[in-house]
Scaffold this active site. Structure first.
Site, short mmCIF file in Angstrom:
data_model
loop_
_atom_site.label_atom_id
_atom_site.label_comp_id
_atom_site.label_asym_id
_atom_site.label_seq_id
_atom_site.Cartn_x
_atom_site.Cartn_y
_atom_site.Cartn_z
N SER A 1 52.77 -63.57 2.52
CA SER A 1 52.73 -63.06 3.54
C SER A 1 51.51 -62.29 4.15
CB SER A 1 54.03 -61.99 3.73
OG SER A 1 53.86 -61.06 5.04
N TYR B 1 57.77 -54.49 0.81
CA TYR B 1 57.69 -55.91 0.64
C TYR B 1 56.24 -56.66 0.18
CZ TYR B 1 57.78 -60.08 2.83
OH TYR B 1 57.47 -61.95 3.07
#
Ligand SMILES: NC(=O)c1ccc[n+]([C@@H]2O[C@H](COP(=O)([O-])OP(=O)(O)OC[C@H]3O[C@@H](n4cnc5c(N)ncnc54)[C@H](O)[C@@H]3O)[C@@H](O)[C@H]2O)c1
Length: 265
Positions: free
Chosen positions: A145, A157
């Site tokens: 990501s 995350y």
């Protein structure tokens, strides 16, 4: 260009929803054999049907919670049982719950984040390396990501996604001599195209606004040089390309942000 992926044996984790579903469609359109691993067997069954309609040489569902110990070996083992080898592994399964780092203190919640984003990825990778080494070739694609480079509300995350970069590059360095290529695709923000794109276990099932509301999406769009959001098809095209031994034979250890230029790693 014919990418040479006809009949290729492909495993896509988290293949039932949004980005994973797009990746399954992408390989299906190349005539590959695709195994869709997901915790949501029902939605994976729908995507299996779509894959066959789009030209997959074969499509199978492997229902599995990838956070369970031994899950990676079971899932890869099933692919070997079905097709006697594995040419491509796409580590896509993941989960994200935005939260400011000082407030994201519910350990059970962020522990789950680490488990979903890393444990299955590590295990599937370890399980795929053996058969790929024996075959003398293979492609592993890690879906990371742009949050891997540090983003607001993406602390834990982003840390799991940064870990994926290190894992991918280690695989590239340790196993390049056995013909295994290992690369990373970092998607920009990809919203599900419609309700068919997600099942009940998708991170988007809580409602798009709870993940990113309209103002946040607008803010992100303004920071994208190409001024448009990324689609699941955009991610699929990159993953399919980098998995092709013909098109990307000499590409390994690389990190691609497919985000309209939001990040430039
Ligand atoms: N959508 C985005 O904007 C975006 C941006 C950057 C990176 N990513 C990454 O791309 C990947 C896919 O994102 P998405 O938006 O398609 O997410 P999604 O939640 O819509 O789809 C993920 C799929 O993974 C499955 N899954 C979750 N936990 C699992 C488990 N323990 N075992 C097996 N399957 C499991 C879910 O059931 C779901 O079908 C994730 O790794 C995510 O972190 C997404």
């Amino acid at each position: 260009m014919d990418l040479g992926l006809r009949e290729a044996r492909v495993l896509v984790t988290g293949g039932a929803a949004n980005i994973g579903r797009g990746i399954v469609h992408g390989f299906a359109e190349e005539g590959a054999r695709v195994a869709i691993c997901d915790i949501d067997g029902e939605q994976a069954g729908r995507v299996r049907k779509e894959a066959l309609e789009r030209g997959a040489a074969a499509a199978e569902v492997v229902q599995q919670d990838l956070t369970e110990e031994g899950a990676g070996a079971r899932v890869v083992g099933r692919v070997l049982e079905l097709w006697d080898g594995i040419d491509v592994l796409v580590n896509n399964a993941g989960w994200s719950v935005p939260g400011f780092i000082a407030e994201d203190t519910d350990r059970a919640r962020w522990q789950r984040l680490v488990e979903v984003n890393l444990y299955g990825t590590i295990e599937c990778t370890q399980a795929a390396i053996g058969p790929m080494r024996e075959a003398g070739q293979g492609s592993i694609v890690f879906i990371s990501s742009d949050a891997a480079f540090g983003e607001i509300r993406q602390g834990v995350y982003g840390a799991t996604k940064a870990a994926v970069l290190a894992l991918a590059r280690t695989v590239a360095k340790e196993h390049g001599r056995h013909g295994i290529r290992s690369n990373v695709v970092c998607p920009g923000l990809v919203l599900p195209e419609d309700d068919d794109a997600i099942g009940s276990t998708s991170l988007w099932a809580v409602g798009q606004d709870s993940v990113f509301d309209a103002d946040q999406i607008d803010y992100i769009r303004k920071q994208i040089p190409l001024r448009r959001l990324t689609t699941a098809q955009d991610i699929a095209a990159s993953v399919v390309w980098v998995s092709s031994e013909r098109a990307a034979r000499q590409v390994t250890g690389q990190v691609f942000s497919v985000s309209g230029g939001y990040s430039m790693p």
